[in-house]
Design a protein around this motif. Structure first.
Motif, PDB file in Angstrom:
ATOM      1  N   ALA A  41       0.855  -1.179   0.000  1.00  0.00           N
ATOM      2  CA  ALA A  41       0.000   0.000   0.000  1.00  0.00           C
ATOM      3  C   ALA A  41       0.894   1.234   0.000  1.00  0.00           C
ATOM      4  N   MET A  42       0.597   2.156  -0.890  1.00  0.00           N
ATOM      5  CA  MET A  42       1.400   3.369  -0.969  1.00  0.00           C
ATOM      6  C   MET A  42       1.078   4.286   0.208  1.00  0.00           C
ATOM      7  N   PRO A  43       2.096   4.940   0.753  1.00  0.00           N
ATOM      8  CA  PRO A  43       1.858   5.856   1.867  1.00  0.00           C
ATOM      9  C   PRO A  43       1.153   7.120   1.385  1.00  0.00           C
ATOM     10  N   PRO A  44       0.439   7.790   2.275  1.00  0.00           N
ATOM     11  CA  PRO A  44      -0.247   9.014   1.863  1.00  0.00           C
ATOM     12  C   PRO A  44       0.734  10.156   1.644  1.00  0.00           C
ATOM     13  N   GLY A  45       0.293  11.162   0.901  1.00  0.00           N
ATOM     14  CA  GLY A  45       1.099  12.370   0.715  1.00  0.00           C
ATOM     15  C   GLY A  45       2.174  12.224  -0.332  1.00  0.00           C
ATOM     16  N   ARG A  46       3.072  13.205  -0.343  1.00  0.00           N
ATOM     17  CA  ARG A  46       4.172  13.247  -1.307  1.00  0.00           C
ATOM     18  C   ARG A  46       5.413  12.620  -0.680  1.00  0.00           C
ATOM     19  N   ASN A  47       5.988  11.619  -1.349  1.00  0.00           N
ATOM     20  CA  ASN A  47       7.163  10.919  -0.850  1.00  0.00           C
ATOM     21  C   ASN A  47       8.142  10.674  -1.984  1.00  0.00           C
ATOM     22  N   SER A  48       9.433  10.744  -1.678  1.00  0.00           N
ATOM     23  CA  SER A  48      10.439  10.378  -2.671  1.00  0.00           C
ATOM     24  C   SER A  48      10.516   8.854  -2.735  1.00  0.00           C
ATOM     25  N   ALA A  49      11.148   8.324  -3.784  1.00  0.00           N
ATOM     26  CA  ALA A  49      11.305   6.877  -3.893  1.00  0.00           C
ATOM     27  C   ALA A  49      12.150   6.350  -2.740  1.00  0.00           C
ATOM     28  N   LYS A  50      13.131   7.124  -2.307  1.00  0.00           N
ATOM     29  CA  LYS A  50      13.981   6.705  -1.189  1.00  0.00           C
ATOM     30  C   LYS A  50      13.166   6.590   0.100  1.00  0.00           C
ATOM     31  N   ASP A  51      12.260   7.538   0.312  1.00  0.00           N
ATOM     32  CA  ASP A  51      11.407   7.492   1.510  1.00  0.00           C
ATOM     33  C   ASP A  51      10.366   6.381   1.417  1.00  0.00           C
ATOM     34  N   ASN A  52       9.997   6.004   0.200  1.00  0.00           N
ATOM     35  CA  ASN A  52       9.012   4.952  -0.025  1.00  0.00           C
ATOM     36  C   ASN A  52       9.768   3.673  -0.400  1.00  0.00           C
ATOM     37  N   SER A  53      10.487   3.116   0.564  1.00  0.00           N
ATOM     38  CA  SER A  53      11.314   1.943   0.318  1.00  0.00           C
ATOM     39  C   SER A  53      11.110   0.924   1.436  1.00  0.00           C
ATOM     40  N   PHE A  54      11.637  -0.291   1.235  1.00  0.00           N
ATOM     41  CA  PHE A  54      11.534  -1.305   2.272  1.00  0.00           C
ATOM     42  C   PHE A  54      12.684  -2.288   2.153  1.00  0.00           C
ATOM     43  N   GLY A  89      -8.796  15.265   3.129  1.00  0.00           N
ATOM     44  CA  GLY A  89      -9.854  14.969   4.083  1.00  0.00           C
ATOM     45  C   GLY A  89     -11.006  14.268   3.392  1.00  0.00           C
ATOM     46  N   ASP A  90     -12.224  14.493   3.884  1.00  0.00           N
ATOM     47  CA  ASP A  90     -13.378  13.848   3.252  1.00  0.00           C
ATOM     48  C   ASP A  90     -14.279  14.847   2.535  1.00  0.00           C
ATOM     49  N   ASN A  91     -13.707  15.977   2.109  1.00  0.00           N
ATOM     50  CA  ASN A  91     -14.467  16.998   1.403  1.00  0.00           C
ATOM     51  C   ASN A  91     -14.440  16.699  -0.094  1.00  0.00           C
ATOM     52  N   TYR A  92     -15.483  16.050  -0.597  1.00  0.00           N
ATOM     53  CA  TYR A  92     -15.523  15.678  -2.001  1.00  0.00           C
ATOM     54  C   TYR A  92     -15.961  16.827  -2.901  1.00  0.00           C
ATOM     55  N   ALA A  93     -16.231  18.008  -2.331  1.00  0.00           N
ATOM     56  CA  ALA A  93     -16.482  19.190  -3.150  1.00  0.00           C
ATOM     57  C   ALA A  93     -15.156  19.741  -3.673  1.00  0.00           C
ATOM     58  N   GLN A  94     -14.035  19.315  -3.104  1.00  0.00           N
ATOM     59  CA  GLN A  94     -12.713  19.801  -3.525  1.00  0.00           C
ATOM     60  C   GLN A  94     -11.952  18.786  -4.363  1.00  0.00           C
ATOM     61  N   ARG A  95     -12.488  17.624  -4.541  1.00  0.00           N
ATOM     62  CA  ARG A  95     -11.750  16.598  -5.278  1.00  0.00           C
ATOM     63  C   ARG A  95     -12.700  15.584  -5.878  1.00  0.00           C
TER      64      ARG A  95
END
Length: 136
Positions: A41-54, A89-95
């Motif tokens: 599962a991808m983490p939320p938000g903006r992440n670099s590939a290095k930060d999104n590693s295992f 968030g859960d505001n679907y008027a913005q997305r």
């Protein structure tokens, strides 16, 4: 998790922020090929590939590491998308986002590659607001 090729029973597992550890109940057979698939599962938000590693290790009874990655494996960078609750968030008027795509060409359809003026009609099913600024 999906394993094939007579993969031994998993006695335990541990998944942390940047670590996946499988603990096997029995030893692996020598000269045998196994296949293991993990759904990540991808983490939320903006992440670099290095930060999104295992890193991943396979162990026998938590006593002996059989095999593991030599270094953390970079998956890919992530950017916030419309389903990212940490950003929107859960505001679907913005997305909003596309939930379905439909295209049903006729039986006489022949693709016109490289020609200008071709018109294709398709349908999109959406959820929420599809305006980039969220103004409707």
């Amino acid at each position: 998790l999906d394993a094939t090729g007579g993969f031994p029973r998993i006695d335990g597992c541990r998944f942390m922020a940047h670590e996946a550890r499988l603990i096997l109940a029995t030893r692996l057979k020598p000269m045998t090929t196994y296949s293991v698939t993990l759904k990540l599962a991808m983490p939320p938000g903006r992440n670099s590939a290095k930060d999104n590693s295992f890193t991943m290790t396979t162990e026998f009874y938590q006593l002996k590491e059989i095999e593991g990655t030599m270094a953390p494996i970079d998956i890919t960078h992530t950017v916030p998308n419309a389903k990212d609750l940490s950003v929107y968030g859960d505001n679907y008027a913005q997305r909003g986002y596309v939930t379905g795509f439909t295209w049903m060409p006729t039986s006489q359809f022949k693709p016109l590659t490289g020609q200008e003026g071709s018109v294709y009609t398709f349908g999109l099913r959406t959820f929420g607001t599809m305006n980039a600024r969220g103004t409707g």
